[in-house]
Design an enzyme around this catalytic site. Structure first.
Site, short mmCIF file in Angstrom:
data_model
loop_
_atom_site.label_atom_id
_atom_site.label_comp_id
_atom_site.label_asym_id
_atom_site.label_seq_id
_atom_site.Cartn_x
_atom_site.Cartn_y
_atom_site.Cartn_z
N SER A 13 39.49 6.05 39.50
CA SER A 13 38.24 6.72 39.86
C SER A 13 37.28 5.68 40.42
CB SER A 13 37.63 7.37 38.61
OG SER A 13 36.25 7.58 38.81
N HIS A 38 41.00 9.16 42.93
CA HIS A 38 40.32 10.26 42.23
C HIS A 38 38.84 10.15 42.58
CE1 HIS A 38 39.62 12.90 38.66
NE2 HIS A 38 38.51 12.20 38.53
N ASP A 40 35.15 11.56 42.33
CA ASP A 40 34.34 12.39 41.44
C ASP A 40 33.14 12.97 42.19
OD1 ASP A 40 35.60 12.18 38.76
OD2 ASP A 40 35.29 10.03 39.12
N MET A 42 29.94 15.39 41.99
CA MET A 42 29.03 16.00 40.99
C MET A 42 27.84 16.60 41.72
SD MET A 42 29.01 13.10 38.05
CE MET A 42 30.50 12.19 37.61
N HIS A 72 37.66 15.57 42.20
CA HIS A 72 37.38 16.17 40.90
C HIS A 72 36.02 16.85 41.04
CE1 HIS A 72 36.40 15.43 36.36
NE2 HIS A 72 36.47 16.71 36.66
N MET A 74 33.06 18.55 39.95
CA MET A 74 32.20 18.88 38.81
C MET A 74 30.98 19.60 39.39
SD MET A 74 32.80 15.36 36.72
CE MET A 74 33.44 14.47 38.13
N MET A 144 40.01 16.74 30.30
CA MET A 144 38.94 15.72 30.26
C MET A 144 38.92 15.06 28.88
SD MET A 144 37.48 15.41 33.15
CE MET A 144 36.15 14.31 32.66
N ASP A 178 41.46 12.12 32.08
CA ASP A 178 40.35 11.48 32.82
C ASP A 178 39.18 11.23 31.87
OD1 ASP A 178 38.50 10.64 34.70
OD2 ASP A 178 38.13 12.65 35.50
#
Ligand SMILES: O=C(CO)[C@H](O)[C@H](O)COP(=O)(O)O
Ligand SMILES: [Fe+2]
Length: 232
Positions: A13, A38, A40, A42, A72, A74, A144, A178
């Site tokens: 990540s 990966h 992330d 958000m 990912h 979120m 998670m 993760d």
């Protein structure tokens, strides 16, 4: 019994890396043996933090043409970002089931139609059985091991019960972990049956990221081998 096709994949990540150097950091991780990146994403709503969205992913793709990108997501509205992420060259769209219980299958369908793989993510407080009804429409389940939102948090060992349960139910499923995963916690992940490993701080901050990735891969591969021996 047929031999399992499961392999270990390590996806660092970039969350806690120097994001002003995203391209070089990503390249460094791939050169250190990462199997995928990966990323992330958000939205400041589903989680109390903001990172980056599809414009940044698209720029990164323009510099790195071959690597497998997992985003990912979120975000509160996973459906909203499917097409923009597909257009930005994302290979796997991993989204949380919590904010879209009624539309999970619609999102899965849309992700596949857009040419990406489907990942379903579960927060620590979500019961693992919640994913059962969707698993046939997914390529991977992400358990998670921290509360989503920030890198560098403490690994939640009790999440391994979820991984173990999933591996028993679905011997061939890609299962990702993760949050707080690194050399100190990889054995627990491997023993429980995870085969896709996200690791942020432990890889980014390592003096020798190549050695860390390689050690985690060896640990997971030896557990996968044991699982396979048991079932044959
Ligand atoms: O999804 C995440 C946080 O919500 C990150 O992927 C995760 O935290 C990785 O970083 P670290 O290994 O430092 O915990
Ligand atoms: Fe993540």
């Amino acid at each position: 019994m047929a031999k399992s096709k499961l392999t270990c994949k390590i996806g660092p990540s970039v969350l806690n890396s120097d994001l002003s150097e995203l391209h070089h950091e990503s390249r460094r991780l791939l050169d250190s043996g990462a199997d995928y990146l990966h990323l992330d994403v958000m939205d400041g709503h589903f989680v109390p933090n903001l990172t980056f969205g599809h414009p940044v992913v698209k720029c990164l793709r323009s510099k790195i043409d071959k690597a497998f990108f997992e985003t990912h997501m979120m975000v509160s509205n996973p459906m909203q970002w499917v097409e923009p992420m597909a257009d930005s060259g994302v290979n796997q769209y991993t989204f949380h089931i919590e904010p879209c219980q009624e539309t999970v299958l619609d999102v899965c369908r849309k992700v596949r139609e857009s040419g990406m793989k489907v990942g379903l993510a579960l927060k620590p407080g979500t019961d693992v059985t919640a994913v059962e009804q969707y698993v046939d429409h997914a390529d991977m389940v992400l358990i998670m091991t921290v509360e989503p939102g920030f890198g560098g948090q403490k690994f939640m060992t009790d999440m391994m019960n979820k991984v173990r349960w999933l591996r028993q139910q679905y011997p061939e499923l890609d299962i990702e972990v993760d949050g707080g995963v690194g050399p100190a916690t990889i054995a627990a992940c491997a023993e429980a049956g995870a085969n896709m490993i996200v690791s942020g701080t432990a890889v980014i901050g390592a003096k020798d990221p190549k050695a860390v990735i390689s050690q985690m891969r060896d640990t997971v591969n030896s557990s996968l081998q044991q699982l396979q021996n048991k079932s044959s």
